[in-house]
Write an enzyme that holds these catalytic residues in place. Structure first.
Site, PDB file in Angstrom:
ATOM      1  N   GLU A   8       1.504   4.946   2.531  1.00 36.24           N
ATOM      2  CA  GLU A   8       2.998   4.948   2.216  1.00 36.24           C
ATOM      3  C   GLU A   8       3.949   5.594   3.130  1.00 36.24           C
ATOM      4  OE1 GLU A   8       3.711   3.325  -0.396  1.00 36.24           O
ATOM      5  OE2 GLU A   8       2.329   3.304  -1.894  1.00 36.24           O
ATOM      6  N   GLU A  17       9.072   3.558  -0.143  1.00 36.14           N
ATOM      7  CA  GLU A  17       8.138   3.897   0.251  1.00 36.14           C
ATOM      8  C   GLU A  17       8.098   5.731   0.607  1.00 36.14           C
ATOM      9  OE1 GLU A  17       5.851   2.235   0.501  1.00 36.14           O
ATOM     10  OE2 GLU A  17       6.516   0.152   1.244  1.00 36.14           O
ATOM     11  N   HIS A  40       7.008   6.900  -2.882  1.00 34.16           N
ATOM     12  CA  HIS A  40       5.580   6.818  -3.074  1.00 34.16           C
ATOM     13  C   HIS A  40       5.115   7.665  -2.256  1.00 34.16           C
ATOM     14  CE1 HIS A  40       6.214   2.182  -3.914  1.00 34.16           C
ATOM     15  NE2 HIS A  40       6.883   2.676  -4.619  1.00 34.16           N
ATOM     16  N   GLU A  49       0.135  -5.558   0.702  1.00 30.88           N
ATOM     17  CA  GLU A  49       0.579  -5.257  -0.714  1.00 30.88           C
ATOM     18  C   GLU A  49       0.544  -6.289  -1.839  1.00 30.88           C
ATOM     19  OE1 GLU A  49       4.574  -4.267   1.027  1.00 30.88           O
ATOM     20  OE2 GLU A  49       4.215  -2.170   0.377  1.00 30.88           O
ATOM     21  N   GLU A  87       6.179  -2.477  -5.780  1.00 26.35           N
ATOM     22  CA  GLU A  87       5.394  -3.304  -5.246  1.00 26.35           C
ATOM     23  C   GLU A  87       5.831  -4.613  -5.228  1.00 26.35           C
ATOM     24  OE1 GLU A  87       3.646  -2.085  -2.428  1.00 26.35           O
ATOM     25  OE2 GLU A  87       3.335  -0.168  -3.102  1.00 26.35           O
ATOM     26  N   HIS A 117       8.175  -5.555  -2.684  1.00 27.26           N
ATOM     27  CA  HIS A 117       7.498  -5.494  -1.218  1.00 27.26           C
ATOM     28  C   HIS A 117       6.860  -6.898  -1.371  1.00 27.26           C
ATOM     29  CE1 HIS A 117       7.455  -1.105  -1.754  1.00 27.26           C
ATOM     30  NE2 HIS A 117       8.763  -1.492  -1.973  1.00 27.26           N
TER      31      HIS A 117
END
Lengths: 141, 527
Positions: B114, B144, B147, B209, B243, B246
């Site tokens: 991350e 990120e 995370h 991801e 995610e 992402h």
């Protein structure tokens, strides 16, 4: 247990030991095969449990007969052919409070497919958004 | 009371044309489209050989206000659960001890991934020219950071509230000696932040991801729950709620280059390299953590891999892009073989190298051996009988004087490190896709476990110069290296790692290791 081909344990997943290995290592399975399914993972929460039980498996169940929902401990695993759509204005009515598409996104844990929002609708589709189909902006009122 | 003329005029006007009480987030998003930004003078750390289109979209129409509101609700739910009910029910002490050890690896390593993804998506922001695409990347930079904090927090929570804190609280200090660290840095760091920006996006977003976070961050929660861990689902499923954006960013990166001539030349090679890079590490390590690091099994790892990686990522992401020239990764056959066997190969080596780790490992019980043989026919003859021999020689007992590493030397099974992935392998005792290849460059020998890594190395050998533990510590005695590499608990003598999770079992100390007289040797020197 679901008998749908979209079920968590469908197809090769129902096999074990040598039978599984034989299919897994079969020559035709050494390349990827195009799939028109989509997968959605919803984190369990007060709102998501209602969306799953009252809308997707309730009022809207007939709209999407390919949809399979499985309880995987901390999350709901959903798979369908083509697309899965959630209209958050319906969720608002169900919950009795304002529930926008961004409130819905709070507990959407994963997507396999092309996911997008338009207005208050969340969609995950097998279509290639941005390539085959244009991604739309909200139209002027 | 009389009202002023101005107030009356305003009231009358509003009676005819009502002012909006609020503006929807997507209306604001549409309004933002009328702004034009010119990003022709982008400054990028690493440029890209692809030309990214400047009309690429962000699929969720996210504006800053809604982003901030969403993320704050996520954090309130997550920290509320952890600090209230999960603490009240003593959740951290209900976790099976084997799974507690797995989470030392999973959460510490994910934190590094991350952290590096912050830089990776910042680099992509620099590279993109489409305002919406930049907006998507910018949201990801902030995700990120969140995370990284979440992974740090769950380690802190396990360490503070749970059992056997060593390894949850200070894992990173063992990074020089732990044989899994360098491979993790290759996959979670180098692959995300070094090189062509679009290639980094393919590594991070399209493969890392869209493909591997599903087993790593979603499926892992089911294993966690089955083994008594309700903290990990709370945190990891919250991480994964970001995610999906992402994954969409990665897909839109491909959309942005789909019509560029360079895509037809390079995209399939970049995709195959990224797939192999990511799978080479994630496939064996996740399989090992799930199966060998749990007491209660959810399903064979190969089935988890087959569902999330092969059928769904392969079919729904890569298969659908076939008409745009995207091909099935050439390395898929070897990856599938690895998904069946490589985690068994890796556990054999990880257990042999246990003193260099920061987590405790447990040999399979007789009941687990039956489960392995039923799901992986041939497992017992290859691995099960070795574990029986090691157990009979007292590998768990510090007074036995036996380290499984000795078994490899006694049986002439040298352990090598793959230069590109940094993953250890034993070519003479392996059922995965690894075979030994050795090349010499600038007077130095390099070992490789597969043609895919070898090809990457041949195209830019200077990229893969990281020393492995056998080169770094050649000639050094094991207990010296452990002490130097901070592999000890706070008493200064007991190892962080142990070859069992039995709470009544004796713990190995530095003196127990020293008595054995194990010395590092570089297997490449013997060739």
């Amino acid at each position: 247990m679901s008998t749908s081909s979209n079920a968590y344990g469908a197809g090769i997943m129902a096999k074990t030991g040598k039978a599984f290995a034989d299919e897994y290592f079969a020559e035709e399975n050494q390349v990827v095969h195009e799939s028109h399914e989509v997968v959605l993972v919803l984190k369990k929460s007060d709102e998501m449990n209602s969306v799953v039980e009252e809308i997707l498996l309730g009022d809207r169940k007939a709209d999407n007969p390919t949809l399979v929902v499985e309880d995987r401990a901390g999350y709901w695993w959903l798979k369908a052919t083509g697309k899965i759509e959630v209209d958050c204005t319906e969720v608002s009515e169900l919950l009795g409070k304002n529930f926008s598409v961004y409130d819905f996104l709070v507990d959407v844990s994963s997507t396999i497919g092309r996911a997008y929002t338009l207005g208050e609708t969340f969609t995950i589709t097998s279509e290639l958004m941005g390539l085959d189909v244009k991604l739309k902006d909200l139209e002027k009122a | 009371m009389a009202i002023s003329t101005a107030t009356k005029a305003a009231t009358d006007a509003l009676a005819v044309n009502r002012a909006p009480v609020s503006v929807g987030a997507q209306e604001v998003h549409r309004w933002l489209q009328s702004f034009t930004w010119d990003f022709d003078k982008n400054r990028t750390k690493y440029s890209t050989k692809y030309k990214m289109a400047n009309d690429t979209k962000e699929q969720f129409k996210l504006i800053a206000k809604e982003y901030a509101r969403m993320e704050s609700v996520k954090d309130e739910r997550q920290f509320g659960s952890l600090q209230d009910v999960l603490t009240r029910v003593d959740a951290a002490n209900r976790v099976h001890p084997k799974w507690n050890e797995s989470m030392k690896v999973i959460s510490n390593f994910l934190e590094v991934g991350e952290y590096n993804a912050i830089a990776a998506t910042g680099m992509l922001w620099d590279s993109a020219t489409a305002p919406e695409q930049k907006n998507g990347y910018l949201g990801q930079v902030m995700d990120e950071i969140r995370h990284t904090n979440q992974c740090g927090y769950i380690n802190y929570y396990f360490a503070k509230q749970g059992q056997d804190a060593a390894g949850h609280n200070d894992a990173r200090r063992t990074r020089a000696i732990g044989p899994l660290w360098k491979g993790m840095k290759r996959v979670f760091s180098d692959g995300f932040i070094s090189g062509d920006a679009v290639e980094c996006s393919i590594n991070l977003q399209l493969v890392g991801e869209a493909c591997f976070t599903n087993p790593l961050i979603v499926a892992v929660t089911e294993w966690a729950s089955a083994n008594g861990d309700e903290m990990t689902p709370t945190v990891f499923l919250s991480i994964e709620t970001d995610e999906l954006r992402h994954m969409a960013n990665g897909y839109q990166t491909v959309v942005s280059i789909a019509n560029d001539e360079a895509a037809s030349k390079y995209l399939n090679t970049d995709l195959n390299n990224a797939f192999w890079t990511q799978q080479k590490y994630f496939t064996p390590v996740l399989g090992m953590m799930f199966e060998y690091g749990s007491h209660f099994k959810v399903e064979p790892w190969v089935k988890t891999w087959n569902r999330w990686v092969y059928e769904d990522w392969g079919g729904i992401w890569i298969g659908r892009l076939g008409k745009y020239g995207v091909e099935s990764p050439a390395s898929l056959r070897d990856a599938k073989k690895d998904a069946y066997w490589a985690h068994h190969d890796l556990f054999l080596l990880a257990y042999a190298l246990w003193p260099t780790g920061f987590f405790r490992l447990t040999l399979p019980t007789a009941e687990e051996a039956e489960w392995y043989e039923a799901n992986y026919p041939g497992w017992y003859d290859m691995y099960g009988k070795v574990y029986e021999e090691w157990r009979a020689r007292g590998c768990e007992d510090p007074s036995s004087g036996f380290l499984p590493l000795q078994w490899f030397a006694e049986n002439n099974h040298p352990i090598y490190i793959d230069r590109v992935s940094q993953v250890p392998f034993c070519p003479s005792y392996s059922k995965g896709a690894s075979t030994l290849r050795v090349l010499e460059y600038n007077g130095k020998k390099h070992s490789f476990s597969d043609q895919w890594g070898e090809r990457m190395w041949l195209s830019e050998p200077e990229r893969y110069e990281c020393q492995n533990i056998f080169e770094q510590y050649e000639g050094r005695e094991l207990s010296e290296v452990i002490a130097e590499g901070h592999g000890l608990r706070s008493d200064g003598k007991t190892l962080i790692s142990q070859p069992h999770t039995n709470k009544d079992g004796k713990l190995w100390t530095l003196d127990d290791i020293k008595k054995i007289g194990c010395v590092f040797a570089d297997p490449l020197k013997a060739l």
